[in-house]
Design a protein around this motif. Structure first.
Motif, PDB file in Angstrom:
ATOM      1  N   LEU A   4       0.833  -1.195   0.000  1.00  0.00           N
ATOM      2  CA  LEU A   4       0.000   0.000   0.000  1.00  0.00           C
ATOM      3  C   LEU A   4       0.869   1.247   0.000  1.00  0.00           C
ATOM      4  N   VAL A   5       0.451   2.243  -0.762  1.00  0.00           N
ATOM      5  CA  VAL A   5       1.183   3.504  -0.836  1.00  0.00           C
ATOM      6  C   VAL A   5       0.191   4.643  -0.672  1.00  0.00           C
ATOM      7  N   ALA A  23      -3.118   3.528  -2.712  1.00  0.00           N
ATOM      8  CA  ALA A  23      -3.057   2.655  -3.875  1.00  0.00           C
ATOM      9  C   ALA A  23      -2.430   1.323  -3.497  1.00  0.00           C
ATOM     10  N   ALA A  24      -2.905   0.275  -4.149  1.00  0.00           N
ATOM     11  CA  ALA A  24      -2.399  -1.073  -3.887  1.00  0.00           C
ATOM     12  C   ALA A  24      -1.584  -1.560  -5.075  1.00  0.00           C
ATOM     13  N   SER A  25      -0.450  -2.150  -4.792  1.00  0.00           N
ATOM     14  CA  SER A  25       0.329  -2.821  -5.836  1.00  0.00           C
ATOM     15  C   SER A  25       0.528  -4.278  -5.435  1.00  0.00           C
ATOM     16  N   GLY A  26       0.644  -5.133  -6.442  1.00  0.00           N
ATOM     17  CA  GLY A  26       0.797  -6.549  -6.161  1.00  0.00           C
ATOM     18  C   GLY A  26      -0.510  -7.226  -5.847  1.00  0.00           C
ATOM     19  N   TYR A  95      -2.284   6.625   7.971  1.00  0.00           N
ATOM     20  CA  TYR A  95      -1.935   5.351   7.352  1.00  0.00           C
ATOM     21  C   TYR A  95      -3.171   4.715   6.731  1.00  0.00           C
ATOM     22  N   CYS A  96      -3.008   4.088   5.591  1.00  0.00           N
ATOM     23  CA  CYS A  96      -4.062   3.203   5.116  1.00  0.00           C
ATOM     24  C   CYS A  96      -3.631   1.774   5.408  1.00  0.00           C
ATOM     25  N   GLY A 122       2.589   5.576   5.491  1.00  0.00           N
ATOM     26  CA  GLY A 122       2.081   6.744   6.193  1.00  0.00           C
ATOM     27  C   GLY A 122       2.386   8.032   5.455  1.00  0.00           C
ATOM     28  N   THR A 123       1.521   9.012   5.651  1.00  0.00           N
ATOM     29  CA  THR A 123       1.720  10.327   5.072  1.00  0.00           C
ATOM     30  C   THR A 123       1.375  11.376   6.143  1.00  0.00           C
ATOM     31  N   GLN A 124       2.219  12.400   6.232  1.00  0.00           N
ATOM     32  CA  GLN A 124       2.048  13.406   7.278  1.00  0.00           C
ATOM     33  C   GLN A 124       0.982  14.411   6.894  1.00  0.00           C
TER      34      GLN A 124
END
Length: 129
Positions: A4-5, A23-26, A95-96, A122-124
């Motif tokens: 997850l990003v 967004a999900a990768s994989g 966080y997601c 995580g993103t601030q």
């Protein structure tokens, strides 16, 4: 393995808005519940909202009700968190997270960090007064 990003964090004045994306990768979010958590300095990580990716139903923490909206487009991967009327107390790392979820209403079951399997970095989000 699902990775997850998050994106979309930043600095905003009180009363402003931000939109976060996860967004999900994989893999995909099919049959998953996607949760948004936040953690402020010195505090425990807490649930903000969670959404059933298949059904689109969501729940919100009391602190988020009426101000935050989580959504997903079934044909697109990102899950979004629209945050309006931001307050300084919303300042935190967001966080997601995701986990499998099957059965009617299962998304209502998972509200603790330990319930989730996959996490973003995580993103601030910083809200100035």
């Amino acid at each position: 393995q699902v990775q997850l990003v998050e994106s979309g964090g930043g600095l905003v004045q009180a009363g402003g808005s931000l939109r976060l994306s996860c967004a999900a990768s994989g893999g995909t979010f099919s049959n998953y519940v996607v949760g948004w958590f936040r953690q402020a300095p010195g505090k425990e990580r807490e649930i903000v909202t969670g959404i059933s990716y298949i059904g689109g139903s969501a729940f919100y923490a009391d602190s988020a009700k009426g101000r935050f909206t989580t959504s997903r487009d079934i044909d697109e991967k990102p899950v979004r968190l629209q945050m309006n009327s931001l307050k300084p107390e919303d300042t935190a790392v967001y966080y997601c997270a995701a986990r499998g979820c099957s059965g009617y209403g299962c998304y209502l079951t998972y509200k603790a960090p330990a319930d989730y399997v996959y996490w973003g970095q995580g993103t601030q989000v910083t809200v100035s007064s």
